[in-house]
Design an enzyme around this catalytic site. Sequence first.
Site, mmCIF file in Angstrom:
data_model
loop_
_atom_site.group_PDB
_atom_site.id
_atom_site.type_symbol
_atom_site.label_atom_id
_atom_site.label_comp_id
_atom_site.label_asym_id
_atom_site.label_seq_id
_atom_site.Cartn_x
_atom_site.Cartn_y
_atom_site.Cartn_z
ATOM 1 C CB THR A 136 -1.109 -0.080 1.307
ATOM 2 O OG1 THR A 136 -1.916 -0.918 1.031
ATOM 3 C CG2 THR A 136 -1.758 1.061 1.326
ATOM 4 C CG PHE B 148 0.230 4.808 3.751
ATOM 5 C CD1 PHE B 148 -0.986 4.643 4.502
ATOM 6 C CD2 PHE B 148 0.886 3.578 3.568
ATOM 7 C CE1 PHE B 148 -1.613 3.636 5.203
ATOM 8 C CE2 PHE B 148 0.293 2.297 4.085
ATOM 9 C CZ PHE B 148 -0.857 2.507 4.898
#
Length: 302
Positions: free
Chosen positions: A196, A198
Site C-alpha cells: 500500500t 500512503f
Amino acid sequence: MQSFPSPALAMVEKMQAAAAAAPLQAAAFQGSPGANSHRAAGEAMPESLPLPCFSFEDALDAVKDGRAASAIIPIENSQNGRVADIHFLLPESGLAIVGEHFMPISHALMALPHADGSLGPFEAAYSHPQALGQSRHFLRERGIVPLSHADTAGAAAYVAERGDPAIAAIAPVLAADLYGLTIAESRVEDAHDNMTRFVILAREPLDPASLSGETAMTTFVFEVKNIPAALYKAMGGFATNGVNMTKLESYQKGASFAATTFYADIIGAPGDPAVDRALEELAFHCKEMRVLGSYRQARPRG
C-alpha cells in the site's frame, strides 16, 4: 469518538489526549489503534504522536484545524487499486502532499474462540473494504461472507465487542493482541507482495527548491478542455520535455459524466525547466489544473 467500538475507546482517548497536548507532533490517521495506517504513521514518522480518527475526512480535518501537524492516508494498493473517494478528498481538503510511504500489508483472520478453545467455522468476516478486496479469494474459497467496517483494527475491536465466535475480522496481527482475539489464519491476503502507498499531508507544501539534488515526485489534478484531442495535446508536453509520468487516473466530476478530472504523478518538481515547460503546456489545454504537492520519492520495500 463514540463511533469507535468500545474495546478501542480507552486507547483512542489516551492517544487523543497525548496529541492534544502536543499538536505539532501529532500525526492523524484513519482507523482504530492497531490499523495499518497506525503502523504506517509509526514507520514514516517515528517521532510523531499517533492521532486516531474515525474517517478520512476526520483525519484531514484534524490537520486543517491545527489538531495535528500531518496526516497519513492510504491512497492505493498494489492488489486492490485506488482507495475509494481519496482522489476527491485530497483536492477538496486544501492540504499539500509532503511525502509518501510504501508499506507491505499482511492480514490475519482473527476471532474469539469457542468455550472449548476451538476457532470457527466462521459465517462472516468484518474488515475495511480494501482488506476484504485484498482477501476476496481466501474468503470465497471458505464460504465466509465479507462485511464492511470502517477500518481493519476497528473490525477486530467490533468482533471482540460482539462476543460471537461465529464472526471474524481481517486485520493486522497487532489488532489481535490489542483486542484479545485469537488468530485463526495468518497471511490471508491473496497476494503476498501486497503493498500500500500512503501519502503524508500538511497545511503547507514543501518548497520544491528544498528537494534539489533528490529524486522528487509531483502530484497534481487537472481537467482538460472539452474539445477533441485535448488530453492527447495536454500529455504531449511531458513527452517532448522528457518528464516521466508514473500515474494517470481519471474520475468523474459531477453527475453529467461530461467533466472528467485526472489525477497524475510525475517524477520531478517545479523549478526544473523541463517540468515547468510541461506543466505550462498542460495548463494551456486545461480548464483547471492544481498541484497538490512536490515531495521526496520513496521506494517500495518488499
